[in-house]
Design a protein around this motif. Structure first.
Motif: not given
Length: 182
Positions: A44-73
């Motif tokens: 969901n974080l990837i989808k919100r951050t990259f709403p116009n993309e039709g795929f997911i790559n490593y860089d996209m997953a890496k870019k939302v990592q800090s948001d995910y970590c904040s959500w997890f905490y």
């Protein structure tokens, strides 16, 4: 998409980045240690951050990592806040951070607490608090066995273990590790 095989659909959605061989799906699953709601949150974080993309790559997953970590905490804090000993558990997290290691033993944290009794006065029962953190998935048991390439890591939500093994080391969940800057 209905006519595509599962494998083709998977490869269409989860793409590698040219030179990079990192698998974005493996990256996401490893960060959430396979917990379904963590994987969904990551997607969901990837989808919100990259709403116009039709795929997911490593860089996209890496870019939302800090948001995910904040959500997890934040999720962890919400779960801790409803427990009776929430202040004590929060202080154990502080002791883990002060320890500064991703892999630690019960003795490591006990020593930190004993070395700074005024700082950790709120901790009621270290074993109970570590058990709570284990049950919540914030830490897991970690063991390196001779002859095995990879360590054996056991999380309560993934492996059905309800009690941590205090004779083994503990491992901080990757999202908490990043959030605590370990």
């Amino acid at each position: 998409y209905k006519k595509l095989s599962d494998e083709k659909l998977f490869n269409l959605v989860f793409r590698s980045n040219g030179k990079r061989t990192e698998n974005p799906f493996r990256f996401i699953v490893n960060r959430g240690f396979g917990r379904p709601r963590d994987v969904i949150q990551y997607l969901n974080l990837i989808k919100r951050t990259f709403p116009n993309e039709g795929f997911i790559n490593y860089d996209m997953a890496k870019k939302v990592q800090s948001d995910y970590c904040s959500w997890f905490y934040n999720e962890l804090q919400n779960e801790i806040s409803i427990l009776n000993r929430h202040k004590s558990i929060a202080r154990v997290i502080d002791a883990i951070k002060k320890n500064g290691k991703v892999v630690f033993s019960y003795k490591d944290i006990d020593t930190i607490i004993k070395d700074s009794p005024d700082e950790f006065i709120d901790i009621i029962d270290l074993k109970s608090e570590l058990k709570s953190l284990f049950t919540l998935g914030a830490i897991g048991n970690y063991e390196r066995k001779k002859g095995h390439k990879s360590p054996i890591i056991e999380y309560s939500y993934r492996d059905g273990a309800y009690n941590p093994d205090f004779s083994k080391n503990f491992l901080v969940h990757p999202a908490l590790k990043v959030y605590l800057s370990l």
